[in-house]
Design an enzyme around this catalytic site. Structure first.
Site, PDB file in Angstrom:
ATOM      1  N   LYS A  72       0.730  -1.146  -0.011  1.00 57.00           N
ATOM      2  CA  LYS A  72       0.041   0.004   0.200  1.00 57.00           C
ATOM      3  C   LYS A  72       0.886   1.323   0.000  1.00 57.00           C
ATOM      4  O   LYS A  72       0.396   2.037  -0.728  1.00 57.00           O
ATOM      5  CB  LYS A  72      -0.785  -0.042   1.251  1.00 57.00           C
ATOM      6  N   ARG A 148     -10.679  20.026  12.296  1.00 53.69           N
ATOM      7  CA  ARG A 148      -9.910  19.689  13.395  1.00 53.69           C
ATOM      8  C   ARG A 148      -9.840  21.093  14.289  1.00 53.69           C
ATOM      9  O   ARG A 148      -9.830  22.150  13.618  1.00 53.69           O
ATOM     10  CB  ARG A 148      -8.561  19.605  12.886  1.00 53.69           C
ATOM     11  N   ARG A 181      -3.514  17.014  25.384  1.00 51.46           N
ATOM     12  CA  ARG A 181      -2.613  16.621  26.511  1.00 51.46           C
ATOM     13  C   ARG A 181      -1.340  15.802  25.935  1.00 51.46           C
ATOM     14  O   ARG A 181      -0.348  15.835  26.340  1.00 51.46           O
ATOM     15  CB  ARG A 181      -3.395  15.832  27.684  1.00 51.46           C
ATOM     16  N   ARG A 182      -1.760  14.932  24.827  1.00 55.39           N
ATOM     17  CA  ARG A 182      -0.778  14.270  24.014  1.00 55.39           C
ATOM     18  C   ARG A 182       0.257  15.279  23.291  1.00 55.39           C
ATOM     19  O   ARG A 182       1.056  14.878  22.620  1.00 55.39           O
ATOM     20  CB  ARG A 182      -1.088  13.292  23.251  1.00 55.39           C
ATOM     21  N   ASP A 191     -11.512  18.063  25.466  1.00 52.39           N
ATOM     22  CA  ASP A 191     -11.689  17.191  26.467  1.00 52.39           C
ATOM     23  C   ASP A 191     -11.161  17.720  27.648  1.00 52.39           C
ATOM     24  O   ASP A 191     -10.047  18.003  28.092  1.00 52.39           O
ATOM     25  CB  ASP A 191     -10.580  15.900  26.187  1.00 52.39           C
ATOM     26  N   ASP A 253     -16.117  17.602  25.460  1.00 53.81           N
ATOM     27  CA  ASP A 253     -16.477  16.541  26.469  1.00 53.81           C
ATOM     28  C   ASP A 253     -15.968  17.087  28.015  1.00 53.81           C
ATOM     29  O   ASP A 253     -15.004  17.486  28.043  1.00 53.81           O
ATOM     30  CB  ASP A 253     -15.569  15.189  26.263  1.00 53.81           C
TER      31      ASP A 253
HETATM   32  N1  DCP Z   1     -10.766   6.804  24.871  1.00 49.06           N
HETATM   33  C1  DCP Z   1     -10.612   5.669  24.734  1.00 49.06           C
HETATM   34  N2  DCP Z   1     -11.411   4.488  24.139  1.00 49.06           N
HETATM   35  C2  DCP Z   1     -12.277   5.118  23.654  1.00 49.06           C
HETATM   36  C3  DCP Z   1     -12.608   6.563  23.286  1.00 49.06           C
HETATM   37  C4  DCP Z   1     -11.788   7.391  24.012  1.00 49.06           C
HETATM   38  O1  DCP Z   1      -9.759   4.983  25.825  1.00 49.06           O
HETATM   39  N3  DCP Z   1     -12.969   4.206  22.612  1.00 49.06           N
HETATM   40  C5  DCP Z   1     -10.143   7.744  25.699  1.00 49.06           C
HETATM   41  C6  DCP Z   1      -8.720   7.941  25.061  1.00 49.06           C
HETATM   42  C7  DCP Z   1      -8.663   9.158  24.431  1.00 49.06           C
HETATM   43  C8  DCP Z   1      -9.929  10.001  25.458  1.00 49.06           C
HETATM   44  O2  DCP Z   1     -10.458   9.108  25.732  1.00 49.06           O
HETATM   45  O3  DCP Z   1      -7.798   9.773  24.146  1.00 49.06           O
HETATM   46  C9  DCP Z   1     -10.415  11.097  24.702  1.00 49.06           C
HETATM   47  O4  DCP Z   1     -11.235  10.612  23.710  1.00 49.06           O
HETATM   48  P1  DCP Z   1     -11.483  11.363  22.163  1.00 49.06           P
HETATM   49  O5  DCP Z   1     -12.240  10.474  21.668  1.00 49.06           O
HETATM   50  O6  DCP Z   1     -11.862  12.928  22.454  1.00 49.06           O
HETATM   51  O7  DCP Z   1      -9.969  11.288  21.564  1.00 49.06           O
HETATM   52  P2  DCP Z   1      -8.693  12.036  21.474  1.00 49.06           P
HETATM   53  O8  DCP Z   1      -8.864  13.479  22.189  1.00 49.06           O
HETATM   54  O9  DCP Z   1      -7.319  11.162  21.788  1.00 49.06           O
HETATM   55  O10 DCP Z   1      -8.380  12.425  19.890  1.00 49.06           O
HETATM   56  P3  DCP Z   1      -9.150  13.590  19.081  1.00 49.06           P
HETATM   57  O11 DCP Z   1      -8.379  14.747  18.856  1.00 49.06           O
HETATM   58  O12 DCP Z   1      -9.949  12.989  17.828  1.00 49.06           O
HETATM   59  O13 DCP Z   1     -10.377  14.128  19.981  1.00 49.06           O
HETATM   60 MG    MG Z   2     -10.305  14.653  21.967  1.00 46.55          MG
HETATM   61 MN    MN Z   3     -13.266  13.741  23.660  1.00 45.31          MN
END
Ligand code: DCP
Ligand code: MG
Ligand code: MN
Length: 337
Positions: A72, A148, A181-182, A191, A253
């Site tokens: 791919k 985004r 936070r990452r 969040d 959230d």
């Molecule tokens: N989370 C998890 N399992 C899931 C969904 C979420 O463990 N099925 C946890 C890890 C994620 C956090 O909750 O980091 C926040 O969820 P988000 O859906 O907001 O995901 P992210 O913040 O990591 O990414 P994005 O930038 O898409 O919001």
């Molecule tokens: Mg998020």
């Molecule tokens: Mn979220």
């Protein structure tokens, strides 16, 4: 397995990564776990490469990239796209399902239902489908929610929440978690983890739902509340917010966390989801259980099924949970699998 978001832009494989990420997004939505894992691994491996990878042989030589992904990658480099993303191999219905999957709260089941019921576009849904309130908002604000959010704006939303929270109770704390936070440069949503030293979930929830959320609605910052998903214990709130003077709605959230669980909640809410999955799997292998409330020891399982809740050994201290699991500390920026 380091992930440095600041390196993303000038990564020699950034275009390839971008296409693979679109595929990853697609497979995530179709709940194709194995492909999701394979794509994530490949994307992470590519991020580490100092040179541009152009052939399948080069790709195959990288640990974490298998035969199919190597093919791919070569295809992406040659054609600058993947066939799977083109309309030619997708049936029209697949594409509509993909579009509907972008509606807030809609899973594969709901999206295919809409297609089976004859809806073909977002305006079909808006005009003819019986939609729940959150679904309607998800369709109306489809384009807002699919954008985004720049890191700076996430910070600004967090600051508004923090000001309102501390206006009600100066001891309450707001921590922005998730991809922010990452260290991500842009985020899918905002969040916010909300906690208070010594407080229980009940106390925090009462303050938040009774005072802070209504206050943020009347100030015009919060725009809508979106239905809680099924697996909820009243510890979270989903909605939409917009900065003053803008009409761009963002997904927000709120996670309410009692003081005693802050470490485990931080791990959970920082993610990413695959990192959480691997931490939980590791806990399980060690006869423990990790969830968003804490790390538990002496968990008995028969054929994967938990027979007891185990004994809480840590909930408060994020670092100590890593240590008790035997995992060297990983700062949030490195928690990506
Ligand atoms: N989370 C998890 N399992 C899931 C969904 C979420 O463990 N099925 C946890 C890890 C994620 C956090 O909750 O980091 C926040 O969820 P988000 O859906 O907001 O995901 P992210 O913040 O990591 O990414 P994005 O930038 O898409 O919001
Ligand atoms: Mg998020
Ligand atoms: Mn979220």
């Amino acid at each position: 397995q380091e992930f440095d978001p600041s390196k993303n832009l000038d990564n020699p494989n950034s275009r390839t990564i971008e296409v693979l990420q679109q595929m990853l997004e697609y497979y995530t939505k179709t709940a194709d776990q194995w492909r999701v894992i394979a794509y994530r691994k490949a994307i992470n491996a590519l991020r580490q490469q100092p040179k541009r990878i152009t052939t399948r042989a080069q790709a195959r030589a990288i640990p974490g990239i298998g035969e199919r992904l190597a093919n791919k990658i070569e295809e992406v480099v040659l054609t600058n796209r993947l066939r799977r993303l083109d309309n030619t191999t997708d049936t029209r219905e697949d594409l509509i399902i993909q579009e509907f999957l972008g509606v807030y709260g809609a899973g594969l089941l709901q999206a295919s239902k809409w297609v089976a019921q004859g809806y073909r576009s977002l305006s079909d849904l808006l005009e003819r489908a019986p939609l729940s309130k959150p679904q309607r908002i998800g369709v109306e604000r489809y384009s807002d929610f699919s954008q985004r959010i720049p890191r700076k704006e996430v910070e600004a939303h967090g600051a508004v929440v923090q000001k309102a929270v501390q206006g009600v109770d100066r001891d309450m704390q707001v921590i922005i978690g998730g991809s922010y936070r990452r260290g991500a440069v842009t985020c899918g949503d905002v969040d916010c983890l909300i906690t208070k030293p010594g407080a229980s979930l009940e106390q925090i929830r009462t303050i938040m739902l009774g005072l802070v959320v209504p206050k943020l609605f009347s100030s015009g910052f919060l725009k809508a509340s979106l239905a809680a998903s099924s697996h909820q214990d009243g510890s979270r709130w989903h909605g939409a917010s917009a900065l003053p003077g803008t009409n761009l709605w963002r997904r927000i959230d709120l996670l309410f966390v009692p003081d005693a669980e802050i470490g485990a909640a931080l791990i959970y809410f920082t993610g990413n989801d695959m990192f959480n999955r691997s931490m939980r799997l590791l806990a399980r292998k060690k006869g423990m259980c990790l969830n968003q409330k804490g790390l538990y020891a002496d968990v008995l399982r028969r054929q994967q099924v938990k027979l007891n809740a185990g004994r809480l050994i840590e909930g408060r201290d994020e670092r100590r949970i890593f240590a008790l699991l035997g995992v060297p500390w990983r700062p949030p920026e490195h928690r990506i699998c």
